[in-house]
Design an enzyme around this catalytic site. Structure first.
Site, PDB file in Angstrom:
ATOM      1  N   ARG A 266     -13.509 -18.155   4.393  1.00 40.83           N
ATOM      2  CA  ARG A 266     -12.455 -18.444   5.355  1.00 40.83           C
ATOM      3  C   ARG A 266     -12.940 -18.538   6.797  1.00 40.83           C
ATOM      4  O   ARG A 266     -12.418 -19.308   7.590  1.00 40.83           O
ATOM      5  CB  ARG A 266     -11.460 -17.299   5.230  1.00 40.83           C
ATOM      6  CG  ARG A 266     -10.070 -17.697   5.430  1.00 40.83           C
ATOM      7  CD  ARG A 266      -9.173 -16.572   5.031  1.00 40.83           C
ATOM      8  NE  ARG A 266      -8.590 -16.804   3.738  1.00 40.83           N
ATOM      9  CZ  ARG A 266      -7.747 -15.963   3.161  1.00 40.83           C
ATOM     10  NH1 ARG A 266      -7.435 -14.837   3.761  1.00 40.83           N
ATOM     11  NH2 ARG A 266      -7.226 -16.242   1.992  1.00 40.83           N
TER      12      ARG A 266
ATOM     13  N   LEU B 224       5.070 -11.475   3.103  1.00 39.65           N
ATOM     14  CA  LEU B 224       4.786 -12.856   3.516  1.00 39.65           C
ATOM     15  C   LEU B 224       3.596 -13.453   2.775  1.00 39.65           C
ATOM     16  O   LEU B 224       3.319 -14.637   2.896  1.00 39.65           O
ATOM     17  CB  LEU B 224       4.470 -12.905   5.019  1.00 39.65           C
ATOM     18  CG  LEU B 224       5.603 -12.598   5.997  1.00 39.65           C
ATOM     19  CD1 LEU B 224       5.113 -12.791   7.424  1.00 39.65           C
ATOM     20  CD2 LEU B 224       6.802 -13.500   5.740  1.00 39.65           C
TER      21      LEU B 224
ATOM     22  N   GLU C 297      -4.070  -2.188   5.160  1.00 40.33           N
ATOM     23  CA  GLU C 297      -4.692  -2.889   6.291  1.00 40.33           C
ATOM     24  C   GLU C 297      -4.915  -1.998   7.509  1.00 40.33           C
ATOM     25  O   GLU C 297      -5.838  -2.250   8.294  1.00 40.33           O
ATOM     26  CB  GLU C 297      -3.834  -4.108   6.661  1.00 40.33           C
ATOM     27  CG  GLU C 297      -4.579  -5.074   7.576  1.00 40.33           C
ATOM     28  CD  GLU C 297      -3.805  -6.348   7.851  1.00 40.33           C
ATOM     29  OE1 GLU C 297      -2.795  -6.613   7.154  1.00 40.33           O
ATOM     30  OE2 GLU C 297      -4.217  -7.080   8.767  1.00 40.33           O
TER      31      GLU C 297
ATOM     32  N   ALA D 181       0.837  -1.211   0.000  1.00 43.40           N
ATOM     33  CA  ALA D 181       0.000   0.000   0.000  1.00 43.40           C
ATOM     34  C   ALA D 181       0.867   1.255   0.000  1.00 43.40           C
ATOM     35  O   ALA D 181       0.655   2.175  -0.807  1.00 43.40           O
ATOM     36  CB  ALA D 181      -0.942  -0.006   1.200  1.00 43.40           C
TER      37      ALA D 181
END
Ligand code: SIN
Length: 486
Positions: free
Chosen positions: A281, A45, A363, A16
């Protein structure tokens, strides 16, 4: 002679932050990153890739549908529409930067499938090393860009406000040195809060520092209760509380045919959802969590990949081998782990926080694109699309003048928790604010932390806010599951 223009300061060296910095040209940008080459960012990651409706028969509307369904329709549908429509252009920009996405034997982009998607629409690079390849490509571009000054090993400690508007940022380096940079515009792109949990796929730096900094400056929080738990981290040493990430076992493996089983060899997801192992999920994570809570093991069987393991999933393969597991012949022990924060600093689609001059993206921010539960492989995409959008705005708008009136005030999150307090906090949050929550445990944990207000530093205060948000939302929604819910 005119005074030098203060730089736009971007805090964070993941996807970002880099996307903002690159798109802001020709504005001078100072980009601060904790580690070298963005290697300590959660982006690096990431194993799953980037979702984009570019396959035959697919379209942005179908991508929007899957994003809203995964997000329990708690999303801002305009933001979702923008994300899905801009995804193909984001992929094209990366290709123009030289990023080579994986291709099939016929030379076409290989499109994978992950949980919640009804089409093959995920591009990867280097098999399951997508995040690392993406971050490396963006860092190369940033190093070559004349308008960006990169400062590694730096973090933002405090913001200087004047008359309630951003006037500067205080930086600190690993040697304890500090410096003030005057600026009227700061972008927080510092990542999430996964490292506040005992089991996490996030790097140790994803401890909510940017969120705490923004809140201290007067920005508002939104949807703090929505934390996504990945169903399959490698079950090695979970619950240690040391802040180190558990290796991720990418969902793309289930997209490639791997299946979850319990100790008795019964398929875990059978009959629970039409998409079975590729269900959204939250459902898969709760099922794995419940299995582990019942004292059983949860196992991913991906042995069918056989010899394709090292080339298709080199990162997971290496992590398994490092722990004595050969995934070509053995099932992989898995556990859920904190993975992504849908909540964060409340922003609009342009990253504005409500504090003049303070923006947030990626995030750390919550522009409601992910709703109550992020769809797989939409997070790198969010950083690329909304980072680019914000950067272009800086490029096109005039430089914000420095605030001219009012008293200067330093706002920072205050002292951090020590190592022991952090280990305790991670276990507390994992137990109370994990994949399955109930009001009694949430309230007891909040009381405990409030009673020891200074003992857990700013991380403890942030945790209290997250617990309060989870208590307030009495029903289950998306990734927020209340076993005592209405
Ligand atoms: C994964 O590879 O399973 C994670 C993908 C994501 O978080 O979007």
């Amino acid at each position: 002679m005119s005074a030098p223009r203060p730089p736009l300061v971007v805090v964070g060296g993941g996807v970002a932050g880099l996307s903002v910095a690159l798109a802001a040209a020709p504005r001078p940008v100072l980009l601060l990153a904790r580690g070298r080459d963005g290697g300590d960012s959660a982006s690096a990651l990431a194993q799953g890739g980037i979702a984009a409706a570019i396959g035959p028969g697919d379209c942005p509307t179908a991508h929007v549908h899957d994003t809203l369904e995964a997000g329990a329709c708690h999303n801002d549908s305009t933001a979702v529409q923008y994300l899905a429509e801009q995804a193909p252009a984001a992929i094209a920009r990366l290709q123009a930067l030289g990023l080579a996405f994986d291709r099939d034997d016929d030379g076409r982009l290989r499109l994978g499938r992950e949980g919640g998607h009804h089409a093959d629409r995920i591009v990867h690079a280097g098999g399951d090393a997508s995040g690392a390849a993406l971050v490396a490509a963006l860092w190369r571009a940033a190093r070559a860009a004349g308008h960006i000054e990169l400062r590694e090993g730096q973090q933002a400690l405090a913001l200087l406000l004047r008359g309630g508007a951003v006037a500067g940022v205080c930086l600190s380096d690993a040697q304890g040195g500090s410096a003030l940079v005057e600026t009227a515009e700061v972008v927080l792109a510092t990542g999430g809060i996964g490292a506040l949990f005992a089991a996490s796929t996030n790097p140790a730096g994803a401890d909510g520092n940017g969120l705490a900094l923004g809140l201290a400056a007067g920005a508002q929080a939104r949807d703090l209760e929505f934390v996504q738990f990945h169903p399959t981290a490698l079950a090695v040493g979970e619950g240690r509380g040391d802040g180190q990430p558990l290796p991720l076992v990418t969902e793309a493996l289930r997209g490639a045919g791997a299946r979850l089983y319990d100790d008795q060899g019964r398929p875990l997801m059978a009959g629970l959802h039409p998409l079975a192992d590729l269900a959204p999920r939250d459902l898969v994570a709760r099922t794995v969590w419940q299995t582990v809570q019942n004292g059983e093991g949860a196992w991913l069987d991906a042995t069918a990949l056989g010899e394709a393991w090292p080339s298709r999933f080199p990162t997971v393969h290496a992590a398994c081998l490092a722990h004595g597991i050969d995934p070509a012949t053995q099932r992989i022990p898995v556990t859920p782990a904190a993975h992504f924060h849908m909540g964060g600093l409340a922003t609009d689609r342009d990253g504005r926080t409500g504090v003049r001059g303070l923006h947030a993206v990626g995030e750390v921010a919550c522009n409601r694109v992910h709703g109550a539960n992020r769809l797989a492989s939409n997070s790198l995409l969010e950083g690329l699309v909304f980072g680019h959008r914000l950067g272009r705005q800086f490029a096109e708008a005039g430089v914000l003048p420095m605030p001219a009136r009012g008293t200067h005030v330093w706002t920072g999150s205050g002292p951090a928790a020590g190592a022991e307090a952090m280990a305790r906090l991670r276990l507390l949050l994992w137990n109370a604010l994990g994949p399955v929550r109930d009001g009694t445990a949430l309230a007891a944990t909040r009381r405990m932390l409030e009673a020891d207000a200074d003992g857990h530093g700013w991380q403890g205060r942030l945790a209290v806010r997250m617990l309060a948000a989870a208590l307030e939302r009495r029903g289950s929604l998306g990734a927020h599951y209340r076993s005592d819910g209405r």
